[in-house]
Design a protein around this motif. Structure first.
Motif, PDB file in Angstrom:
ATOM      1  N   PRO A  39       0.820  -1.203   0.000  1.00 34.85           N
ATOM      2  CA  PRO A  39       0.000   0.000   0.000  1.00 34.85           C
ATOM      3  C   PRO A  39       0.861   1.262   0.000  1.00 34.85           C
ATOM      4  CG  PRO A  39       0.015  -1.016   2.178  1.00 34.85           C
ATOM      5  CD  PRO A  39       0.720  -1.954   1.251  1.00 34.85           C
ATOM      6  N   GLY A  40       0.409   2.254  -0.724  1.00 37.24           N
ATOM      7  CA  GLY A  40       1.070   3.542  -0.733  1.00 37.24           C
ATOM      8  C   GLY A  40       2.056   3.738  -1.860  1.00 37.24           C
ATOM      9  N   LEU A  41       2.532   2.625  -2.505  1.00 35.73           N
ATOM     10  CA  LEU A  41       3.517   2.784  -3.575  1.00 35.73           C
ATOM     11  C   LEU A  41       2.905   3.411  -4.815  1.00 35.73           C
ATOM     12  CD1 LEU A  41       5.743  -0.416  -3.492  1.00 35.73           C
ATOM     13  CD2 LEU A  41       6.317   1.912  -2.817  1.00 35.73           C
ATOM     14  N   LYS A  42       1.627   3.120  -5.082  1.00 33.68           N
ATOM     15  CA  LYS A  42       0.999   3.687  -6.267  1.00 33.68           C
ATOM     16  C   LYS A  42       0.889   5.201  -6.174  1.00 33.68           C
ATOM     17  CE  LYS A  42      -1.678  -0.203  -7.997  1.00 33.68           C
ATOM     18  NZ  LYS A  42      -3.019  -0.678  -8.403  1.00 33.68           N
ATOM     19  N   ASP A  43       0.803   5.705  -4.961  1.00 35.02           N
ATOM     20  CA  ASP A  43       0.678   7.152  -4.792  1.00 35.02           C
ATOM     21  C   ASP A  43       1.929   7.880  -5.263  1.00 35.02           C
ATOM     22  OD1 ASP A  43      -1.788   6.692  -3.747  1.00 35.02           O
ATOM     23  OD2 ASP A  43      -1.108   6.728  -1.659  1.00 35.02           O
ATOM     24  N   LEU A  44       3.072   7.171  -5.335  1.00 36.39           N
ATOM     25  CA  LEU A  44       4.293   7.819  -5.784  1.00 36.39           C
ATOM     26  C   LEU A  44       4.198   8.249  -7.234  1.00 36.39           C
ATOM     27  CD1 LEU A  44       6.942   5.453  -4.157  1.00 36.39           C
ATOM     28  CD2 LEU A  44       6.192   7.688  -3.330  1.00 36.39           C
ATOM     29  N   PHE A  45       3.329   7.605  -8.004  1.00 39.35           N
ATOM     30  CA  PHE A  45       3.189   7.920  -9.416  1.00 39.35           C
ATOM     31  C   PHE A  45       2.053   8.896  -9.684  1.00 39.35           C
ATOM     32  CE2 PHE A  45       5.167   3.783  -9.059  1.00 39.35           C
ATOM     33  CZ  PHE A  45       6.268   3.918  -9.895  1.00 39.35           C
ATOM     34  N   GLY A  46       1.445   9.439  -8.625  1.00 48.48           N
ATOM     35  CA  GLY A  46       0.423  10.460  -8.787  1.00 48.48           C
ATOM     36  C   GLY A  46      -0.847   9.942  -9.437  1.00 48.48           C
ATOM     37  N   THR A  47      -1.338   8.775  -9.011  1.00 47.80           N
ATOM     38  CA  THR A  47      -2.565   8.219  -9.567  1.00 47.80           C
ATOM     39  C   THR A  47      -3.743   9.135  -9.264  1.00 47.80           C
ATOM     40  OG1 THR A  47      -1.704   5.986  -9.252  1.00 47.80           O
ATOM     41  CG2 THR A  47      -4.076   6.212  -9.593  1.00 47.80           C
ATOM     42  N   GLU A  48      -4.522   9.405 -10.273  1.00 52.27           N
ATOM     43  CA  GLU A  48      -5.674  10.301 -10.134  1.00 52.27           C
ATOM     44  C   GLU A  48      -6.905   9.645 -10.744  1.00 52.27           C
ATOM     45  OE1 GLU A  48      -7.073  14.854 -11.361  1.00 52.27           O
ATOM     46  OE2 GLU A  48      -5.080  14.087 -11.885  1.00 52.27           O
ATOM     47  N   THR A  49      -8.014   9.714 -10.038  1.00 54.37           N
ATOM     48  CA  THR A  49      -9.267   9.127 -10.500  1.00 54.37           C
ATOM     49  C   THR A  49     -10.244  10.220 -10.875  1.00 54.37           C
ATOM     50  OG1 THR A  49      -8.958   7.209  -9.050  1.00 54.37           O
ATOM     51  CG2 THR A  49     -11.178   7.599  -9.898  1.00 54.37           C
ATOM     52  N   GLN A  50     -10.822  10.116 -12.066  1.00 56.46           N
ATOM     53  CA  GLN A  50     -11.793  11.091 -12.537  1.00 56.46           C
ATOM     54  C   GLN A  50     -13.064  10.367 -12.957  1.00 56.46           C
ATOM     55  OE1 GLN A  50     -10.158  13.559 -15.611  1.00 56.46           O
ATOM     56  NE2 GLN A  50      -8.453  14.292 -14.361  1.00 56.46           N
ATOM     57  N   ASP A  51     -14.202  10.914 -12.553  1.00 57.65           N
ATOM     58  CA  ASP A  51     -15.503  10.348 -12.906  1.00 57.65           C
ATOM     59  C   ASP A  51     -16.061  11.120 -14.093  1.00 57.65           C
ATOM     60  OD1 ASP A  51     -17.922   9.162 -13.082  1.00 57.65           O
ATOM     61  OD2 ASP A  51     -18.679   9.808 -11.128  1.00 57.65           O
ATOM     62  N   ARG A  52     -16.059  10.487 -15.265  1.00 60.44           N
ATOM     63  CA  ARG A  52     -16.582  11.113 -16.471  1.00 60.44           C
ATOM     64  C   ARG A  52     -17.886  10.461 -16.916  1.00 60.44           C
ATOM     65  NH1 ARG A  52     -10.873  11.226 -17.833  1.00 60.44           N
ATOM     66  NH2 ARG A  52     -10.117  13.368 -17.944  1.00 60.44           N
ATOM     67  N   SER A  53     -18.583   9.857 -15.960  1.00 61.28           N
ATOM     68  CA  SER A  53     -19.845   9.191 -16.276  1.00 61.28           C
ATOM     69  C   SER A  53     -20.890  10.211 -16.709  1.00 61.28           C
ATOM     70  CB  SER A  53     -20.359   8.412 -15.060  1.00 61.28           C
ATOM     71  OG  SER A  53     -19.371   7.518 -14.586  1.00 61.28           O
ATOM     72  N   GLY A  54     -21.756   9.779 -17.612  1.00 62.19           N
ATOM     73  CA  GLY A  54     -22.854  10.628 -18.048  1.00 62.19           C
ATOM     74  C   GLY A  54     -23.988  10.622 -17.042  1.00 62.19           C
ATOM     75  N   PRO A  55     -24.977  11.481 -17.234  1.00 65.89           N
ATOM     76  CA  PRO A  55     -26.107  11.532 -16.299  1.00 65.89           C
ATOM     77  C   PRO A  55     -26.958  10.270 -16.387  1.00 65.89           C
ATOM     78  CG  PRO A  55     -26.535  12.906 -18.212  1.00 65.89           C
ATOM     79  CD  PRO A  55     -25.114  12.455 -18.331  1.00 65.89           C
ATOM     80  N   ALA A  56     -27.541   9.874 -15.254  1.00 71.86           N
ATOM     81  CA  ALA A  56     -28.433   8.710 -15.235  1.00 71.86           C
ATOM     82  C   ALA A  56     -29.746   9.072 -15.918  1.00 71.86           C
ATOM     83  CB  ALA A  56     -28.689   8.265 -13.799  1.00 71.86           C
ATOM     84  N   LEU A  57     -30.240   8.156 -16.742  1.00 74.05           N
ATOM     85  CA  LEU A  57     -31.470   8.387 -17.488  1.00 74.05           C
ATOM     86  C   LEU A  57     -32.596   7.551 -16.902  1.00 74.05           C
ATOM     87  CD1 LEU A  57     -30.045   8.272 -21.140  1.00 74.05           C
ATOM     88  CD2 LEU A  57     -30.419  10.273 -19.687  1.00 74.05           C
ATOM     89  N   LEU A  58     -33.762   8.169 -16.738  1.00 78.20           N
ATOM     90  CA  LEU A  58     -34.947   7.466 -16.253  1.00 78.20           C
ATOM     91  C   LEU A  58     -35.547   6.664 -17.400  1.00 78.20           C
ATOM     92  CD1 LEU A  58     -37.106   6.939 -14.073  1.00 78.20           C
ATOM     93  CD2 LEU A  58     -38.276   8.996 -14.878  1.00 78.20           C
ATOM     94  N   GLU A  59     -35.576   5.343 -17.253  1.00 71.80           N
ATOM     95  CA  GLU A  59     -36.070   4.487 -18.320  1.00 71.80           C
ATOM     96  C   GLU A  59     -37.551   4.155 -18.164  1.00 71.80           C
ATOM     97  OE1 GLU A  59     -33.617   1.059 -18.541  1.00 71.80           O
ATOM     98  OE2 GLU A  59     -31.958   2.110 -19.524  1.00 71.80           O
ATOM     99  N   SER A  60     -38.011   3.995 -16.924  1.00 70.11           N
ATOM    100  CA  SER A  60     -39.421   3.658 -16.721  1.00 70.11           C
ATOM    101  C   SER A  60     -39.816   3.934 -15.279  1.00 70.11           C
ATOM    102  CB  SER A  60     -39.695   2.183 -17.059  1.00 70.11           C
ATOM    103  OG  SER A  60     -38.970   1.332 -16.181  1.00 70.11           O
ATOM    104  N   ILE A  61     -41.120   4.060 -15.055  1.00 72.20           N
ATOM    105  CA  ILE A  61     -41.697   4.256 -13.723  1.00 72.20           C
ATOM    106  C   ILE A  61     -42.752   3.184 -13.514  1.00 72.20           C
ATOM    107  CG2 ILE A  61     -43.028   5.785 -12.229  1.00 72.20           C
ATOM    108  CD1 ILE A  61     -41.761   8.140 -13.596  1.00 72.20           C
ATOM    109  N   GLN A  62     -42.717   2.549 -12.348  1.00 69.05           N
ATOM    110  CA  GLN A  62     -43.669   1.507 -12.026  1.00 69.05           C
ATOM    111  C   GLN A  62     -44.408   1.860 -10.755  1.00 69.05           C
ATOM    112  OE1 GLN A  62     -41.459  -2.154 -12.080  1.00 69.05           O
ATOM    113  NE2 GLN A  62     -43.119  -3.273 -13.037  1.00 69.05           N
ATOM    114  N   ASP A  63     -45.738   1.724 -10.798  1.00 71.33           N
ATOM    115  CA  ASP A  63     -46.524   1.913  -9.582  1.00 71.33           C
ATOM    116  C   ASP A  63     -46.378   0.669  -8.701  1.00 71.33           C
ATOM    117  OD1 ASP A  63     -47.431   4.388 -10.419  1.00 71.33           O
ATOM    118  OD2 ASP A  63     -49.156   3.540 -11.476  1.00 71.33           O
TER     119      ASP A  63
END
Length: 220
Positions: A39-63
């Motif tokens: 643990p911690g060795l990966k941080d030496l390489f400056g690992t960065e996480t970015q969330d580029r996910s699109g917006p969630a779409l409503l597909e259907s509504i159920q009563d």
């Protein structure tokens, strides 16, 4: 007077090139494994996480007509091992120790109650209701409480992870954990608790509307 002839460079054999390539691949592989283990060795390489996910779409509504009357919390330890014939585990094979935690809901489907299932006397002081038996929902794993304790994979499995779209996938142990949790819910008293809670809810509701006697039964 003679002039010494310089030694011509020797041609490297083809098998030596192949062997060198294999050694290089293994060196890179094990170097990557060491980085993932320590643990911690990966941080030496400056690992960065970015969330580029699109917006969630409503597909259907159920009563919904279900009354969620009870919910059970379960935990299971899954020990899944996969072996290959004629090959040692160090070459081909895997073993995963996984802690799965999740919930199972028990509900009564009030949408199945018909006109013949509700009986009210003439002075509207007594009511009888016949409901379907409580049923269990699908097990839902909690990702915040589920985790892999250990993973052991053979050399070929580790090499396969490098070229896989889903390295170190845990779908198999997750499905197995959900199945065990579902089986545990069936063996529990979750549906009985759901029927008891539904009865108490309906009796309290109808008595607040003026009914003095409320009888709730369950059956198909």
């Amino acid at each position: 007077m003679t002039t010494p002839i310089r030694n011509l460079p020797r041609r490297v054999p083809g098998w030596a090139k192949v062997l060198s390539a294999i050694v290089l691949v293994l060196a890179v592989l094990f170097a990557g494994l060491r980085l993932s283990v320590v643990p911690g060795l990966k941080d030496l390489f400056g690992t960065e996480t970015q969330d580029r996910s699109g917006p969630a779409l409503l597909e259907s509504i159920q009563d919904m007509s279900r009354y969620e009357a009870a919910s059970g919390n379960f935990q299971v330890v899954v020990d899944l091992e996969k072996d290959t014939k004629f090959l040692p585990d160090a070459i081909r094979g895997s073993r995963t120790l996984y802690v799965g935690a999740g919930t199972v809901d028990a509900y009564v489907d009030l949408g199945k109650v018909g006109d013949d299932d509700v009986t009210v006397d003439d002075d509207r002081t007594s009511a009888t209701l016949r409901l379907p038996h409580a049923a269990l929902g699908e097990p839902a794993l909690d990702p915040d409480r589920s985790y892999a304790v250990s993973k052991q994979r053979g050399l070929l499995d580790r090499l396969g992870d490098l070229f896989s779209d889903n390295p170190n996938g845990e779908q198999a142990v997750q499905k197995l954990a959900a199945r065990h949790i579902g089986d545990a819910a069936k063996d529990s008293e979750l549906t009985a608790r759901a029927e008891t809670n539904t009865t108490a809810m309906l009796q309290g509701l109808l008595r607040s509307l003026g009914f003095e006697k409320v009888r709730v039964t369950y059956g198909s």
